[in-house]
Design a protein around this motif. Structure first.
Motif, PDB file in Angstrom:
ATOM      1  N   ASP A 129       0.826  -1.206   0.000  1.00 32.44           N
ATOM      2  CA  ASP A 129       0.000   0.000   0.000  1.00 32.44           C
ATOM      3  C   ASP A 129       0.862   1.259   0.000  1.00 32.44           C
ATOM      4  O   ASP A 129       0.561   2.243  -0.703  1.00 32.44           O
ATOM      5  CB  ASP A 129      -0.907  -0.029   1.228  1.00 32.44           C
ATOM      6  CG  ASP A 129      -1.862   1.147   1.288  1.00 32.44           C
ATOM      7  OD1 ASP A 129      -2.815   1.176   0.495  1.00 32.44           O
ATOM      8  OD2 ASP A 129      -1.652   2.033   2.138  1.00 32.44           O
ATOM      9  N   TRP A 132       2.493   1.776  -3.394  1.00 33.36           N
ATOM     10  CA  TRP A 132       1.486   2.263  -4.339  1.00 33.36           C
ATOM     11  C   TRP A 132       1.262   3.762  -4.139  1.00 33.36           C
ATOM     12  O   TRP A 132       1.101   4.514  -5.107  1.00 33.36           O
ATOM     13  CB  TRP A 132       0.181   1.491  -4.152  1.00 33.36           C
ATOM     14  CG  TRP A 132      -0.875   1.882  -5.152  1.00 33.36           C
ATOM     15  CD1 TRP A 132      -1.909   2.757  -4.975  1.00 33.36           C
ATOM     16  CD2 TRP A 132      -0.982   1.419  -6.504  1.00 33.36           C
ATOM     17  NE1 TRP A 132      -2.645   2.871  -6.109  1.00 33.36           N
ATOM     18  CE2 TRP A 132      -2.101   2.058  -7.073  1.00 33.36           C
ATOM     19  CE3 TRP A 132      -0.242   0.522  -7.277  1.00 33.36           C
ATOM     20  CZ2 TRP A 132      -2.497   1.834  -8.393  1.00 33.36           C
ATOM     21  CZ3 TRP A 132      -0.633   0.298  -8.592  1.00 33.36           C
ATOM     22  CH2 TRP A 132      -1.750   0.948  -9.136  1.00 33.36           C
ATOM     23  N   LEU A 140      -3.969   2.415  -1.774  1.00 32.40           N
ATOM     24  CA  LEU A 140      -4.983   1.550  -2.371  1.00 32.40           C
ATOM     25  C   LEU A 140      -6.398   1.929  -1.953  1.00 32.40           C
ATOM     26  O   LEU A 140      -7.364   1.563  -2.624  1.00 32.40           O
ATOM     27  CB  LEU A 140      -4.706   0.088  -1.998  1.00 32.40           C
ATOM     28  CG  LEU A 140      -3.397  -0.495  -2.562  1.00 32.40           C
ATOM     29  CD1 LEU A 140      -3.116  -1.864  -1.956  1.00 32.40           C
ATOM     30  CD2 LEU A 140      -3.457  -0.576  -4.079  1.00 32.40           C
TER      31      LEU A 140
END
Length: 440
Positions: A129, A132, A140
């Protein structure tokens, strides 16, 4: 099918501490699971107090808890803000009873391994996460980072991602190695280390270094060896991680800010330490003025204006004194105990450290217990004194500390009991063999 059997064998008890860990990024929601564990733990203590009080886990956990709570109790007598100090002290009881729940209810190896594996999966999600968020600008769940210079992942407006990985990193690596294989543990470790670095949390960087040094010096198995394939995988992973991390602007910015402090003058060191020098100066002044039992647990911010310099940025001098507050806490565990609980407090802290290194470490080392060792190495790392710290008595950090202590004690108790059973079975086998020989 094997995974389902493993899950079923763990029972329901490990779900509560796992849900508590899952809830950490979401503020006070974690308190729900702590409260449930505390209520059940109190029930267990009342119903089964004789057996529980005689157990190794109860005695070990209670002893460490008293190292913190007795100084806190003695600091109340002349606390600067008695109401706030007393409320904080009473509130700590929930962590004790939640710890008793873990010690009394998670009493077999499989549930411990299941829980540690679950924690590892949570940390792995936090890591993916965070990366990302680094790549796309949001995580996310669509959450933005804490700031342009701090990747916070699912923690979003809370910049504690890196620091919250540290307490569970050791046991998660051990669980992945046990449940899957060494390669999985190595990949997870590289992911977690990279996230700690890009999080920009320098306290987490120091804790990570302390974890690595402690593992090499104290916890590395005597027969530990790297195969050629493992060595190649680790080197390749480290290179890829280094390239990725060093090319993130957040890491570079925090590293540059840290290096400013090496110039040596007050302003540069203060900037590099995130303006902590005035806070530490005030903490030392509090201790000098209240050397025996400090200004009272969690009274630091209320006493702060009386010890702050005239140009202190943490105090609004335009307000009346009764409305003034200062920095929330000293951001350094030794100064926290000195300022808030005085000599009594630092004696309690040193006693807790003595228990970890002198009493618990030999047990874990002799058992070669991966799970208990994973928890213990994290405890040693978060208590490492040459670092910046969260408050040991704040609800967000205290619940992590006492969850970790309880899990470490419970894992030690399980391993200790299993070792004793093995010794009994071995002795019985030897006796049976001897009797058989006599009969023949």
């Amino acid at each position: 099918m094997g995974c389902f059997k493993f899950l079923k064998s763990a029972g329901w008890a490990p779900w509560l501490p796992l849900l508590a860990v899952i809830s950490i990024p979401f503020g006070r929601s974690v308190e729900l699971f702590v409260l449930i564990m505390a209520v059940i733990g109190l029930y267990d203590l009342i119903k089964n107090h004789q057996n529980l009080r005689q157990s190794f886990g109860f005695k070990a956990f209670t002893l460490v808890f008293l190292c913190f709570m007795l100084p806190a109790l003695l600091s109340l007598s002349d606390a600067f803000d008695f109401k706030n100090s007393a409320t904080s002290f009473i509130g700590m009881a929930r962590f004790y009873f939640a710890g008793l729940f873990i010690i009394n209810r998670i009493t077999n190896y499989n549930p411990h391994l299941w829980l540690a594996t679950g924690i590892g999966c949570v940390l792995a999600f936090w890591g993916v996460d965070a990366w990302w968020q680094q790549i796309s600008g949001h995580d996310l769940l669509g959450l933005p980072p804490f700031s342009s210079g701090r990747i916070s992942g699912i923690f979003s407006e809370n910049a504690e991602l890196g620091l919250m990985i540290i307490p569970f990193l050791g046991v998660a690596i051990a669980a992945f190695k046990e449940r899957i294989n060494v390669c999985a543990a190595m990949i997870f470790a590289l992911l977690s280390v990279s996230v700690i670095l890009i999080s920009g949390d320098r306290a987490a960087w120091v804790s990570l270094l302390a974890t690595a040094v402690l593992w090499i010096l104290l916890f590395r198995p005597k027969n530990f060896k790297f195969s050629k394939n493992h060595f190649l995988i680790s080197i390749s992973g480290i290179v890829l991680m280094a390239v990725a991390v060093f090319n993130t602007p957040q890491f570079q910015a925090r590293l540059d800010r840290s290096l400013i402090g090496f110039s040596g003058n007050y302003e540069s060191v203060n900037t590099a330490s995130s303006f902590r020098l005035p806070i530490w100066n005030a903490a030392l002044s509090m201790f000098a003025d209240n050397p025996i039992n400090g200004v009272g647990v969690r009274s630091f911010r209320y006493a702060y204006p009386d010890y702050a310099l005239s140009d202190d940025i943490f105090v609004d001098k335009t307000l009346p004194r009764e409305q003034q507050v200062g920095a929330y806490q000293p951001h350094q565990i030794i100064l926290e105990f000195l300022a808030e609980m005085g000599i009594i407090g630092i004696a309690g802290f040193m006693a807790a450290i003595w228990i970890l290194f002198v009493k618990w470490y030999p047990i874990v080392r002799s058992q070669q217990s991966a799970l208990a060792g994973g928890y213990l190495i994290s405890l040693m790392a978060i208590f490492f004194p040459i670092n910046s710290h969260l408050s040991s008595f704040s609800s967000s950090w205290a619940q992590v500390i006492w969850l970790l202590v309880a899990l470490c004690v419970s894992a030690m108790a399980v391993e200790k009991r299993d070792d004793e059973i093995k010794e009994i079975k071995y002795d019985a086998a030897i006796s049976a063999t001897a009797e058989l020989k006599v009969g023949l």
